[in-house]
Design an enzyme around this catalytic site. Structure first.
Site, PDB file in Angstrom:
ATOM      1  N   GLY A 115       0.855  -1.191   0.000  1.00 60.74           N
ATOM      2  CA  GLY A 115       0.000   0.000   0.000  1.00 60.74           C
ATOM      3  C   GLY A 115       0.886   1.234   0.000  1.00 60.74           C
ATOM      4  O   GLY A 115       2.051   1.180  -0.395  1.00 60.74           O
ATOM      5  N   ILE A 141       2.356   2.933   2.417  1.00 63.91           N
ATOM      6  CA  ILE A 141       3.585   2.911   3.226  1.00 63.91           C
ATOM      7  C   ILE A 141       4.565   1.882   2.668  1.00 63.91           C
ATOM      8  O   ILE A 141       5.773   2.142   2.577  1.00 63.91           O
ATOM      9  CB  ILE A 141       3.251   2.670   4.717  1.00 63.91           C
ATOM     10  CG1 ILE A 141       2.375   3.818   5.234  1.00 63.91           C
ATOM     11  CG2 ILE A 141       4.533   2.557   5.542  1.00 63.91           C
ATOM     12  CD1 ILE A 141       1.808   3.633   6.630  1.00 63.91           C
ATOM     13  N   THR A 161       5.952  -2.205  11.683  1.00 63.36           N
ATOM     14  CA  THR A 161       5.466  -0.853  12.011  1.00 63.36           C
ATOM     15  C   THR A 161       3.977  -0.766  11.693  1.00 63.36           C
ATOM     16  O   THR A 161       3.434   0.343  11.575  1.00 63.36           O
ATOM     17  CB  THR A 161       6.223   0.229  11.206  1.00 63.36           C
ATOM     18  OG1 THR A 161       6.148  -0.111   9.810  1.00 63.36           O
ATOM     19  CG2 THR A 161       7.667   0.365  11.619  1.00 63.36           C
ATOM     20  N   ARG A 208       0.668  -3.216  12.740  1.00 59.50           N
ATOM     21  CA  ARG A 208      -0.087  -3.440  13.972  1.00 59.50           C
ATOM     22  C   ARG A 208       0.459  -4.697  14.633  1.00 59.50           C
ATOM     23  O   ARG A 208       0.741  -5.692  13.954  1.00 59.50           O
ATOM     24  CB  ARG A 208      -1.580  -3.634  13.675  1.00 59.50           C
ATOM     25  CG  ARG A 208      -2.355  -2.360  13.361  1.00 59.50           C
ATOM     26  CD  ARG A 208      -2.475  -1.433  14.573  1.00 59.50           C
ATOM     27  NE  ARG A 208      -3.263  -0.233  14.298  1.00 59.50           N
ATOM     28  CZ  ARG A 208      -2.752   0.917  13.859  1.00 59.50           C
ATOM     29  NH1 ARG A 208      -1.447   1.031  13.647  1.00 59.50           N
ATOM     30  NH2 ARG A 208      -3.529   1.969  13.662  1.00 59.50           N
ATOM     31  N   GLU A 210      -0.353  -4.158  23.445  1.00 57.63           N
ATOM     32  CA  GLU A 210       0.260  -2.848  23.375  1.00 57.63           C
ATOM     33  C   GLU A 210      -0.389  -1.969  24.428  1.00 57.63           C
ATOM     34  O   GLU A 210      -1.621  -1.860  24.410  1.00 57.63           O
ATOM     35  CB  GLU A 210       0.026  -2.256  21.991  1.00 57.63           C
ATOM     36  CG  GLU A 210       0.968  -1.130  21.668  1.00 57.63           C
ATOM     37  CD  GLU A 210       0.889  -0.698  20.218  1.00 57.63           C
ATOM     38  OE1 GLU A 210       0.375   0.410  19.985  1.00 57.63           O
ATOM     39  OE2 GLU A 210       1.306  -1.473  19.341  1.00 57.63           O
ATOM     40  N   HIS A 265       5.350   2.568  19.487  1.00 58.86           N
ATOM     41  CA  HIS A 265       4.397   2.963  18.442  1.00 58.86           C
ATOM     42  C   HIS A 265       4.596   4.442  18.050  1.00 58.86           C
ATOM     43  O   HIS A 265       3.678   5.257  18.164  1.00 58.86           O
ATOM     44  CB  HIS A 265       2.943   2.711  18.906  1.00 58.86           C
ATOM     45  CG  HIS A 265       1.985   2.527  17.780  1.00 58.86           C
ATOM     46  ND1 HIS A 265       0.882   1.712  17.847  1.00 58.86           N
ATOM     47  CD2 HIS A 265       1.959   3.058  16.528  1.00 58.86           C
ATOM     48  CE1 HIS A 265       0.215   1.758  16.703  1.00 58.86           C
ATOM     49  NE2 HIS A 265       0.851   2.572  15.885  1.00 58.86           N
ATOM     50  N   ALA A 290       6.097   5.425  14.913  1.00 57.88           N
ATOM     51  CA  ALA A 290       6.536   5.563  13.517  1.00 57.88           C
ATOM     52  C   ALA A 290       6.046   6.864  12.864  1.00 57.88           C
ATOM     53  O   ALA A 290       6.731   7.434  12.021  1.00 57.88           O
ATOM     54  CB  ALA A 290       6.097   4.353  12.696  1.00 57.88           C
TER      55      ALA A 290
HETATM   56  C1  DGY Z   1      -1.755   4.938  12.385  1.00 60.50           C
HETATM   57  O1  DGY Z   1      -1.966   6.087  11.967  1.00 60.50           O
HETATM   58  O2  DGY Z   1      -2.511   4.007  12.168  1.00 60.50           O
HETATM   59  C2  DGY Z   1      -0.486   4.731  13.160  1.00 60.50           C
HETATM   60  O3  DGY Z   1      -0.372   3.503  13.711  1.00 60.50           O
HETATM   61  C3  DGY Z   1      -0.251   5.837  14.164  1.00 60.50           C
HETATM   62  O4  DGY Z   1       0.230   6.880  13.408  1.00 60.50           O
END
Ligand code: DGY
Length: 327
Positions: free
Chosen positions: A153, A155, A233, A235, A264, A283, A285
């Site tokens: 996707g 990212i 990075t 879930r 978490e 968490h 990122a």
């Molecule tokens: C999201 O936006 O889903 C991230 O995990 C936090 O920025």
């Protein structure tokens, strides 16, 4: 209009909200629990939530005045969108604005784990730096390695663009092949199994859904190289935590860098945190000043538009709910 914000967020978002609405902000550093949230948000037209709040039918039934929920995150596994849609509640998220910052961090974790940055820096703090050591803190090269991207996707693509600069061989897997991206990114589509077998570094970029929950478990970890690194990075729930801890302990894989965990937060005495080959961050990122401000602004714009009855910039269910949203 009355808006409840479930934690302090960057001023850029609060200022926007304050121009059009009465805004209450949950004052504590920890998120409100269910009862606290219901009491805090009673009478609100809109909720600005974070990924720490579970938004489901029960919550929405307890807060019948709420017409829109704007999540300051791209991920929305904390929201039951179907339940919201059934109740005429608009749901919004903040995609795009955090893509590059999150990809930067995936690379930061990759480099830090591969090159044992934390172990080495900690040894300096302990006063153990005596001399230049030919055999000290030997890690893995990131440049030229094979990178497996699970989820191509926004990212995943941003990570692939960075990987090109490191002369990496890029494999990817996704629900569908993305031929239009392959030439631009220099990436090759393979099955998850092949990706796990061939990659030196595997990086996860899928949302948490019924299908992706624990998609990396004992069987998948066994397919990976003993020298492989796993980066998450996305879930925490995408990975089976206990299976990962076993794999790291037994040397089934070499190391992991985790910005997200399941559970978490990870308890400070969790077995993963006792392993030298794991780097865990809380968490963060998307946590650059500029990006968190952009997320707050977009979350505010989404919420205000929804409450005005206009199409929000980034809504998940506007089409389904419009015209049915309760007044
Ligand atoms: C999201 O936006 O889903 C991230 O995990 C936090 O920025």
């Amino acid at each position: 209009m009355r808006i409840a914000v479930t934690r302090r967020i960057p001023a850029a978002g609060l200022e926007l909200l304050g121009r059009e609405a009465d805004v209450v902000v949950w004052p504590e550093a920890s998120p409100p629990n269910r009862d606290e949230l219901i009491a805090f948000a009673a009478g609100a037209d809109g909720l600005l939530t974070l990924l720490t709040e579970r938004v489901d039918g029960e919550l929405l039934d307890a807060l019948p005045s709420v017409r829109a929920v704007s999540n300051m995150a791209v991920g929305y596994d904390n929201i039951d969108v179907e339940a919201a849609t059934a109740r005429g509640v608009i749901v919004c998220i903040t995609p795009d604005v955090l893509t590059e910052t999150t990809a930067d961090f995936a690379f930061a974790l990759m480099l830090a784990v591969a090159r044992k940055v934390k172990l080495a820096a900690d040894s300096v703090l302990r006063g153990e730096w005596r001399t230049w050591e030919p055999l000290g803190f030997l890690g893995q090269d990131v440049h030229g390695a094979t990178l497996g991207i699970v989820g191509m996707g926004r990212i995943g693509q941003a990570v692939a663009r960075r990987a090109r600069g490191f002369a990496m061989t890029i494999l990817y897997t996704d629900q569908e092949r993305r031929p239009e991206l392959e030439e631009e990114l220099g990436a090759r589509f393979v099955s998850l199994e092949q990706l796990l077998r061939e990659s030196d570094i595997v990086t996860l970029h899928v949302p948490l859904t019924k299908e992706t929950r624990k998609m990396i478990g004992a069987n998948q970890l066994r397919l990976m190289k003993r020298s492989a690194i796993l980066i998450n990075t996305a879930r925490g729930g995408v990975v089976d935590t206990e299976a990962l801890a076993d794999a790291l302990e037994s040397g089934t894989i070499w190391a992991a860098g985790l910005d997200v965990t399941d559970p978490e937060p990870l308890p400070a005495d969790h077995r993963l945190l006792c392993l030298p080959n794991v780097l865990v961050t809380p968490h963060i990122a998307s946590a650059s000043e500029a990006t968190r401000a952009r997320m707050a602004r977009l979350a505010a714009e989404n919420l205000l538009a929804a409450l005005r009855g206009e199409q929000p910039p980034r809504s998940l269910n506007w089409e389904a709910v419009r015209g049915r949203a309760h007044p």
